[in-house]
Design a protein around this motif. Structure first.
Motif, mmCIF file in Angstrom:
data_model
loop_
_atom_site.group_PDB
_atom_site.id
_atom_site.type_symbol
_atom_site.label_atom_id
_atom_site.label_comp_id
_atom_site.label_asym_id
_atom_site.label_seq_id
_atom_site.Cartn_x
_atom_site.Cartn_y
_atom_site.Cartn_z
ATOM 1 N N THR A 116 -16.328 -42.376 -73.350
ATOM 2 C CA THR A 116 -15.052 -42.767 -72.745
ATOM 3 C C THR A 116 -14.168 -43.475 -73.756
ATOM 4 N N LEU A 117 -14.748 -44.396 -74.523
ATOM 5 C CA LEU A 117 -13.957 -45.137 -75.515
ATOM 6 C C LEU A 117 -13.441 -44.207 -76.608
ATOM 7 N N ALA A 118 -14.272 -43.278 -77.065
ATOM 8 C CA ALA A 118 -13.830 -42.330 -78.090
ATOM 9 C C ALA A 118 -12.654 -41.509 -77.579
ATOM 10 N N LEU A 119 -12.751 -41.034 -76.339
ATOM 11 C CA LEU A 119 -11.685 -40.224 -75.760
ATOM 12 C C LEU A 119 -10.409 -41.053 -75.595
ATOM 13 N N ALA A 120 -10.547 -42.317 -75.227
ATOM 14 C CA ALA A 120 -9.379 -43.186 -75.080
ATOM 15 C C ALA A 120 -8.622 -43.301 -76.399
ATOM 16 N N LEU A 133 -4.711 -49.749 -71.783
ATOM 17 C CA LEU A 133 -5.270 -49.671 -70.430
ATOM 18 C C LEU A 133 -5.103 -48.276 -69.841
ATOM 19 N N ALA A 134 -3.966 -47.652 -70.111
ATOM 20 C CA ALA A 134 -3.734 -46.300 -69.598
ATOM 21 C C ALA A 134 -4.714 -45.303 -70.207
ATOM 22 N N THR A 135 -4.971 -45.428 -71.504
ATOM 23 C CA THR A 135 -5.916 -44.509 -72.149
ATOM 24 C C THR A 135 -7.323 -44.716 -71.613
ATOM 25 N N LEU A 136 -7.722 -45.959 -71.414
ATOM 26 C CA LEU A 136 -9.058 -46.232 -70.880
ATOM 27 C C LEU A 136 -9.196 -45.716 -69.450
ATOM 28 N N SER A 137 -8.162 -45.920 -68.645
ATOM 29 C CA SER A 137 -8.215 -45.479 -67.256
ATOM 30 C C SER A 137 -8.323 -43.961 -67.172
ATOM 31 N N LEU A 138 -7.480 -43.248 -67.923
ATOM 32 C CA LEU A 138 -7.531 -41.786 -67.892
ATOM 33 C C LEU A 138 -8.837 -41.258 -68.478
ATOM 34 N N ALA A 139 -9.288 -41.871 -69.568
ATOM 35 C CA ALA A 139 -10.535 -41.421 -70.198
ATOM 36 C C ALA A 139 -11.723 -41.651 -69.269
#
Length: 246
Positions: free
Chosen positions: A24-28, A55-61
């Motif tokens: 998830t973190l890599a994808l964010a 926060l948006a990248t983490l939420s979507l990922a």
């Protein structure tokens, strides 16, 4: 918890607080760099501040990797991280409240902006997808000479304290950490195939651990990468990774 000094530290801290997996973190970070590339190439104004973008990248990922977190689960610790109660500069965030509603609406809008920039394509290739395969191929000659621990059942592994797989070994963990650092890099995230990034990570970690590759580099890239990694891409990735360590 210490206050993050930049957006990268903030993103890493939030991923730990939310107990998100490495995938998830890599994808964010890949999302973040796609966003940055869009605004660099289009020369449009950047509507999102760095923390809202994180926060948006983490939420979507988290949604894309099937580990979704509620917006309240994201916003409450994020606010506490940026505005610790001990500072008393801001009142704490509570649900429900007008402040929470405003922040939630901002995050939802940020996700929509990011989705549009990504073309609603959330499933991006990641170096982690190829890491286990490349690690296994890079070490298979030695692994075949010993015990086949992968064939052991769960009960036997637990009884004898056997690590689950190659990516959970110390070498594997070092590779995973370097993949996360690579995903933070604008060039590696945007300009190179993820296969090349993953193979470059394995190569540099082997070097750092004092493990010398016997065959010629070009031959090794072809063998471990199954002929699917361009050697020039690989060389450039390795050069960038080595510069990041300095």
């Amino acid at each position: 918890m210490p206050i993050p000094q930049n957006d990268s530290a903030f993103t890493d801290a939030m991923a730990d607080i939310l107990r998100l997996p490495d995938e998830t973190l890599a994808l964010a970070y890949l999302y973040l760099n796609k966003y940055l590339r869009f605004h660099r190439t289009s020369q449009t104004s950047d509507p999102l501040d760095s923390y809202t973008l994180s926060l948006a990248t983490l939420s979507l990922a988290s949604k894309s990797t099937e580990s979704p977190r509620r917006l309240s689960s994201i916003l409450l610790p994020a606010y506490a991280l940026l505005y610790p109660p001990a500072t008393q500069a801001f009142s704490s965030l509570t649900v429900p409240s007008p402040k929470y509603d405003a922040l939630r609406a901002t995050l939802v809008q940020a996700e929509l902006i990011l989705l549009r920039i990504l073309g609603f394509q959330l499933r991006l290739p990641s170096p982690l997808e190829f890491l286990q395969r490349y690690l296994e191929r890079a070490t298979e000659d030695v692994d075949r000479a010993g015990e086949d621990y992968d064939a052991w059942d769960k009960e036997a592994r637990e009884e004898y304290g056997v690590i689950n797989g190659v990516t959970d070994t110390r070498m594997g963990q070092a590779c995973r950490m370097r993949v996360l650092e690579a995903c933070k890099d604008y060039q590696l995230a945007n300009l190179f195939p993820m296969r090349a990034v993953a193979l470059g990570v394995v190569y540099t970690v082997l070097e750092d651990r004092g493990l010398r590759i016997e065959m010629q580099q070009r031959e090794w890239v072809k063998d471990v990468g199954s002929g699917k990694v361009d050697h020039e891409d690989f060389e450039e990735v390795v050069e960038i990774l080595k510069k990041k360590k300095k």
